[in-house]
Design an enzyme around this catalytic site. Structure first.
Site, PDB file in Angstrom:
ATOM      1  N   SER A 124      -3.054  -3.132 -58.275  1.00 35.82           N
ATOM      2  CA  SER A 124      -4.224  -3.648 -58.993  1.00 35.82           C
ATOM      3  C   SER A 124      -4.602  -2.706 -60.123  1.00 35.82           C
ATOM      4  O   SER A 124      -4.394  -1.483 -60.032  1.00 35.82           O
ATOM      5  CB  SER A 124      -5.385  -3.738 -57.996  1.00 35.82           C
ATOM      6  N   TYR A 149     -10.812  -0.274 -50.554  1.00 37.02           N
ATOM      7  CA  TYR A 149      -9.758  -1.232 -50.924  1.00 37.02           C
ATOM      8  C   TYR A 149      -8.918  -0.658 -52.073  1.00 37.02           C
ATOM      9  O   TYR A 149      -7.683  -0.638 -52.006  1.00 37.02           O
ATOM     10  CB  TYR A 149     -10.377  -2.584 -51.343  1.00 37.02           C
ATOM     11  N   LYS A 153      -4.672   0.688 -52.436  1.00 36.93           N
ATOM     12  CA  LYS A 153      -3.675   0.349 -53.462  1.00 36.93           C
ATOM     13  C   LYS A 153      -3.119   1.625 -54.095  1.00 36.93           C
ATOM     14  O   LYS A 153      -1.917   1.777 -54.270  1.00 36.93           O
ATOM     15  CB  LYS A 153      -4.301  -0.535 -54.547  1.00 36.93           C
TER      16      LYS A 153
HETATM   17  P1  NAD Z   1      -5.143 -13.351 -50.010  1.00 37.43           P
HETATM   18  O1  NAD Z   1      -6.135 -12.791 -49.034  1.00 37.43           O
HETATM   19  O2  NAD Z   1      -5.309 -14.752 -50.435  1.00 37.43           O
HETATM   20  O3  NAD Z   1      -3.662 -13.159 -49.426  1.00 37.43           O
HETATM   21  C1  NAD Z   1      -3.292 -12.064 -48.609  1.00 37.43           C
HETATM   22  C2  NAD Z   1      -2.630 -12.619 -47.350  1.00 37.43           C
HETATM   23  O4  NAD Z   1      -2.270 -11.515 -46.503  1.00 37.43           O
HETATM   24  C3  NAD Z   1      -3.557 -13.533 -46.545  1.00 37.43           C
HETATM   25  O5  NAD Z   1      -2.939 -14.785 -46.347  1.00 37.43           O
HETATM   26  C4  NAD Z   1      -3.748 -12.772 -45.220  1.00 37.43           C
HETATM   27  O6  NAD Z   1      -3.873 -13.654 -44.124  1.00 37.43           O
HETATM   28  C5  NAD Z   1      -2.504 -11.910 -45.162  1.00 37.43           C
HETATM   29  N1  NAD Z   1      -2.640 -10.704 -44.365  1.00 37.43           N
HETATM   30  C6  NAD Z   1      -3.644  -9.771 -44.407  1.00 37.43           C
HETATM   31  N2  NAD Z   1      -3.413  -8.814 -43.491  1.00 37.43           N
HETATM   32  C7  NAD Z   1      -2.251  -9.128 -42.851  1.00 37.43           C
HETATM   33  C8  NAD Z   1      -1.518  -8.525 -41.791  1.00 37.43           C
HETATM   34  N3  NAD Z   1      -1.934  -7.423 -41.177  1.00 37.43           N
HETATM   35  N4  NAD Z   1      -0.355  -9.117 -41.389  1.00 37.43           N
HETATM   36  C9  NAD Z   1       0.073 -10.261 -41.991  1.00 37.43           C
HETATM   37  N5  NAD Z   1      -0.601 -10.884 -42.973  1.00 37.43           N
HETATM   38  C10 NAD Z   1      -1.757 -10.314 -43.407  1.00 37.43           C
HETATM   39  O7  NAD Z   1      -5.120 -12.368 -51.264  1.00 37.43           O
HETATM   40  P2  NAD Z   1      -4.464 -12.582 -52.709  1.00 37.43           P
HETATM   41  O8  NAD Z   1      -5.562 -12.728 -53.682  1.00 37.43           O
HETATM   42  O9  NAD Z   1      -3.392 -13.581 -52.630  1.00 37.43           O
HETATM   43  O10 NAD Z   1      -3.850 -11.135 -52.914  1.00 37.43           O
HETATM   44  C11 NAD Z   1      -2.510 -10.834 -52.586  1.00 37.43           C
HETATM   45  C12 NAD Z   1      -2.275  -9.353 -52.779  1.00 37.43           C
HETATM   46  O11 NAD Z   1      -2.568  -9.007 -54.125  1.00 37.43           O
HETATM   47  C13 NAD Z   1      -3.175  -8.478 -51.912  1.00 37.43           C
HETATM   48  O12 NAD Z   1      -2.436  -7.343 -51.485  1.00 37.43           O
HETATM   49  C14 NAD Z   1      -4.281  -8.080 -52.855  1.00 37.43           C
HETATM   50  O13 NAD Z   1      -4.880  -6.868 -52.482  1.00 37.43           O
HETATM   51  C15 NAD Z   1      -3.526  -7.949 -54.156  1.00 37.43           C
HETATM   52  N6  NAD Z   1      -4.380  -8.102 -55.339  1.00 37.43           N
HETATM   53  C16 NAD Z   1      -5.180  -9.198 -55.458  1.00 37.43           C
HETATM   54  C17 NAD Z   1      -6.008  -9.338 -56.565  1.00 37.43           C
HETATM   55  C18 NAD Z   1      -6.932 -10.532 -56.701  1.00 37.43           C
HETATM   56  O14 NAD Z   1      -7.819 -10.497 -57.537  1.00 37.43           O
HETATM   57  N7  NAD Z   1      -6.736 -11.615 -55.948  1.00 37.43           N
HETATM   58  C19 NAD Z   1      -6.012  -8.357 -57.553  1.00 37.43           C
HETATM   59  C20 NAD Z   1      -5.168  -7.256 -57.423  1.00 37.43           C
HETATM   60  C21 NAD Z   1      -4.347  -7.141 -56.300  1.00 37.43           C
HETATM   61  C1  UD1 Z   2     -13.030  -6.737 -58.542  1.00 35.37           C
HETATM   62  C2  UD1 Z   2     -12.882  -5.423 -57.830  1.00 35.37           C
HETATM   63  C3  UD1 Z   2     -11.439  -4.960 -57.916  1.00 35.37           C
HETATM   64  C4  UD1 Z   2     -10.513  -6.028 -57.375  1.00 35.37           C
HETATM   65  C5  UD1 Z   2     -10.766  -7.345 -58.099  1.00 35.37           C
HETATM   66  C6  UD1 Z   2      -9.976  -8.477 -57.483  1.00 35.37           C
HETATM   67  C7  UD1 Z   2     -15.045  -4.290 -57.901  1.00 35.37           C
HETATM   68  C8  UD1 Z   2     -15.814  -3.159 -58.487  1.00 35.37           C
HETATM   69  N1  UD1 Z   2     -13.798  -4.446 -58.379  1.00 35.37           N
HETATM   70  O1  UD1 Z   2     -12.684  -6.535 -59.915  1.00 35.37           O
HETATM   71  O2  UD1 Z   2     -11.270  -3.773 -57.178  1.00 35.37           O
HETATM   72  O3  UD1 Z   2      -9.156  -5.645 -57.546  1.00 35.37           O
HETATM   73  O4  UD1 Z   2     -12.144  -7.693 -58.013  1.00 35.37           O
HETATM   74  O5  UD1 Z   2     -10.410  -8.747 -56.188  1.00 35.37           O
HETATM   75  O6  UD1 Z   2     -15.519  -5.004 -57.033  1.00 35.37           O
HETATM   76  N2  UD1 Z   2     -19.593 -10.540 -62.215  1.00 35.37           N
HETATM   77  C9  UD1 Z   2     -20.855 -11.039 -62.408  1.00 35.37           C
HETATM   78  N3  UD1 Z   2     -21.398 -11.815 -61.437  1.00 35.37           N
HETATM   79  C10 UD1 Z   2     -20.740 -12.111 -60.265  1.00 35.37           C
HETATM   80  C11 UD1 Z   2     -19.442 -11.597 -60.089  1.00 35.37           C
HETATM   81  C12 UD1 Z   2     -18.891 -10.795 -61.078  1.00 35.37           C
HETATM   82  O7  UD1 Z   2     -21.469 -10.803 -63.447  1.00 35.37           O
HETATM   83  O8  UD1 Z   2     -21.312 -12.817 -59.411  1.00 35.37           O
HETATM   84  C13 UD1 Z   2     -18.973  -9.728 -63.292  1.00 35.37           C
HETATM   85  C14 UD1 Z   2     -18.616  -8.315 -62.882  1.00 35.37           C
HETATM   86  O9  UD1 Z   2     -19.708  -7.436 -63.068  1.00 35.37           O
HETATM   87  C15 UD1 Z   2     -17.430  -8.027 -63.819  1.00 35.37           C
HETATM   88  C16 UD1 Z   2     -16.766  -9.400 -63.993  1.00 35.37           C
HETATM   89  O10 UD1 Z   2     -17.764 -10.364 -63.658  1.00 35.37           O
HETATM   90  O11 UD1 Z   2     -17.888  -7.582 -65.070  1.00 35.37           O
HETATM   91  C17 UD1 Z   2     -15.556  -9.618 -63.094  1.00 35.37           C
HETATM   92  O12 UD1 Z   2     -15.919  -9.335 -61.750  1.00 35.37           O
HETATM   93  P1  UD1 Z   2     -14.926  -9.611 -60.525  1.00 35.37           P
HETATM   94  O13 UD1 Z   2     -14.402 -10.996 -60.604  1.00 35.37           O
HETATM   95  O14 UD1 Z   2     -15.635  -9.202 -59.258  1.00 35.37           O
HETATM   96  O15 UD1 Z   2     -13.682  -8.639 -60.799  1.00 35.37           O
HETATM   97  P2  UD1 Z   2     -13.651  -7.062 -61.050  1.00 35.37           P
HETATM   98  O16 UD1 Z   2     -14.961  -6.422 -60.852  1.00 35.37           O
HETATM   99  O17 UD1 Z   2     -12.955  -6.824 -62.345  1.00 35.37           O
END
Ligand code: NAD
Ligand code: UD1
Length: 333
Positions: A124, A149, A153
Site C-alpha cells: 500500500s 495495519y 504492510k
Molecule cells: P478484502 O478484505 O476484500 O480481501 C481480503 C481477503 O482476505 C478477504 O476475502 C478475507 O476473507 C481474506 N483473509 C483475511 N485473513 C485471512 C486469513 N487469515 N486466511 C485466509 N484468508 C484471509 O480486501 P481487499 O480490499 O481486496 O484487499 C486485498 C489486499 O490488498 C489486502 O492485503 C489489503 O491489505 C491490500 N490493500 C488494499 C487496499 C484497499 O484500499 N482496498 C489498499 C492497499 C492494499
Molecule cells: C486509508 C488508510 C490507508 C489504507 C487505505 C485503503 C488511513 C489514515 N489511511 O487511506 O492506510 O491503505 O485507506 O484502505 O485511514 N474522507 C473523508 N470522509 C470520509 C472518508 C474519507 O473526508 O468519510 C477523506 C480522507 O480524509 C482522505 C480521503 O477522503 O482525504 C480518502 O480517504 P480514504 O478513502 O479513507 O483513504 P486514505 O485515507 O487515503
C-alpha cells in the site's frame, strides 16, 4: 500457467481472478471468508465462463492450506489475504500483526516446502507515511505508518525482501496500491464493507443509497487546491490488470521489484463528491468535519516505473470509477 490467489474472494482478489482467467491463466483461490462471501466464486465463473478451484483455508492454520499445495503446482502466488481495516487495527493490534504477519510467514513456509517461490504481494502507498515528495516514486523512502495495519504492510515488505535476498530462487513483486475504488462493469463484483465504512467511496455510496444522511469531509484546511485531502483513486479493474502484468515479471526474474499502482492523478474529496454527482445524477450532501487523525494532505503516485517495466498503465477515468461504483451499489446495497 497456474496461479494461486490468496484472499481471492475479496474485493481486489476477485477482480484479479477475472482478469487472470480472461488472459488464459488457471486460477486456484483460498480464503477463510472472514471478509468475503463464497458466492463470489460463482460470480467470477459467471463473468468469465471459466472454473476456478476454491479452498476454504486460513493462513493461521498452516495445515488447512496444505491441500492447496498438495493438489496443485503453482507458477506464482498472488497474496491478497489479510485484514485491512485501519481503525480496527488500532483497536486490535495483536489480531492484525498475527493474522497478516504470522499468516504470511506460514504461507511462505509452505511455498518453500512445495518449491513455489514467486510471490506478488499487496502492499500500500501507506508505507510511504507522509511522503517526502509528490508525485511519489518508488525511490521515495518508506516512512512512519500511523496505524498497525500500515505497519503490517511495511514489515511484510521487509520480510519478503529478506526472504528473497537469502534465497535467490525466490522472486518477489511488491505492489503499492494507491486508492482502489469502482467495481466490475457487470455489477456482480465490488466492495461492500461491513458496518459504517471508513473509506471515502464506500461512504459516499451509503449516502447515495440513503442509508447514511451525509458525508463528513475530514478537514478543509489542508495545503491543497480546495483544502480537502488529495488522493490517487484507481479503478479496481485497472489495479487487477496490473497484477496480470506483474505475473509476467515475477515469473521471469529472480529479484525483489517494487511498483506503484496508481493513475498519477490527484483528486480532492470535493472533486470526488462532484464527480460522483455529475456521473450519476445523485446528490451527495456533505458537511466539513475536523481532520481525521493520521491523514495526510496529499498522496498520489508517479506510475512511470510500472509503465516502463510492466507495460501497465491505468485506463479508466474518474467518471467511469464513479459510474461503476454506483452501478454495483444500486444492485447490492
Ligand atoms: P478484502 O478484505 O476484500 O480481501 C481480503 C481477503 O482476505 C478477504 O476475502 C478475507 O476473507 C481474506 N483473509 C483475511 N485473513 C485471512 C486469513 N487469515 N486466511 C485466509 N484468508 C484471509 O480486501 P481487499 O480490499 O481486496 O484487499 C486485498 C489486499 O490488498 C489486502 O492485503 C489489503 O491489505 C491490500 N490493500 C488494499 C487496499 C484497499 O484500499 N482496498 C489498499 C492497499 C492494499
Ligand atoms: C486509508 C488508510 C490507508 C489504507 C487505505 C485503503 C488511513 C489514515 N489511511 O487511506 O492506510 O491503505 O485507506 O484502505 O485511514 N474522507 C473523508 N470522509 C470520509 C472518508 C474519507 O473526508 O468519510 C477523506 C480522507 O480524509 C482522505 C480521503 O477522503 O482525504 C480518502 O480517504 P480514504 O478513502 O479513507 O483513504 P486514505 O485515507 O487515503
Amino acid at each position: 500457467m497456474k496461479i494461486l490467489v490468496t484472499g481471492g474472494t475479496g474485493y481486489i482478489g476477485s477482480h484479479t481472478c477475472v482478469e487472470l482467467l480472461q488472459n488464459g491463466y488457471e486460477v486456484v483461490v483460498f480464503d477463510n471468508l472472514y471478509n468475503s462471501k463464497i458466492e463470489v466464486v460463482d460470480k467470477i465463473e459467471e463473468i468469465t465462463g471459466k472454473k476456478i478451484a476454491f479452498y476454504k483455508a486460513d493462513m493461521l492454520d498452516k495445515e488447512s492450506m496444505r491441500p492447496v499445495f498438495e493438489e496443485h503446482n503453482f507458477d506464482a502466488v498472488i497474496h491478497f489475504a489479510g485484514l485491512k481495516a485501519v481503525g480496527e487495527s488500532v483497536a486490535k493490534p495483536h489480531f492484525y500483526y498475527q493474522n497478516n504477519i504470522t499468516g504470511t510467514l506460514n504461507l511462505c513456509e509452505l511455498m518453500n516446502e512445495y518449491g513455489c517461490k514467486r510471490m506478488i504481494f499487496s502492499s500500500s502507498a501507506t508505507v510511504y507515511g507522509d511522503p517526502t515528495q509528490i508525485p511519489i516514486t518508488e525511490e521515495c523512502p518508506k516512512g512512519q505508518c500511523t496505524n498497525p495495519y500500515g505497519w503490517t504492510k511495511s514489515m511484510l515488505e521487509q520480510i519478503l525482501t529478506d526472504i528473497q535476498k537469502a534465497d535467490e530462487e525466490w522472486s518477489v513483486v511488491l505492489l503499492r496500491y494507491f486508492n482502489p475504488i469502482g467495481a466490475h462493469e457487470s455489477g456482480l463484483l465490488g466492495e461492500s464493507p461491513n458496518g459504517i465504512p471508513n473509506n471515502l467511496m464506500p461512504y459516499i455510496m451509503q449516502v447515495a443509497v440513503g442509508k447514511l444522511p451525509e458525508l463528513g469531509v475530514f478537514g478543509d484546511d489542508y495545503d491543497t487546491p480546495d483544502g480537502t485531502g488529495v488522493r490517487d483513486y484507481i479503478h479496481v479493474v485497472d489495479l487487477a490488470r496490473g497484477h496480470v502484468n506483474a505475473v509476467e515479471k515475477v515469473t521471469s526474474t529472480n529479484a525483489t521489484n517494487i511498483y506503484n499502482l496508481g493513475t498519477g492523478n490527484g483528486y480532492s474529496v470535493l472533486d470526488i463528491v462532484k464527480a460522483f454527482e455529475e456521473a450519476n445524477g445523485v446528490k451527495i450532501p456533505y458537511s466539513i468535519k475536523p481532520r481525521r487523525a493520521g491523514d495526510i494532505a496529499t498522496c498520489y503516485a508517479d506510475p512511470k516505473k510500472a509503465k516502463e517495466e510492466l507495460g501497465w498503465e491505468a485506463q479508466y477515468d474518474l467518471r467511469r470509477m464513479c459510474q461503476d461504483s454506483w452501478h454495483f451499489a444500486k444492485q447490492n446495497f
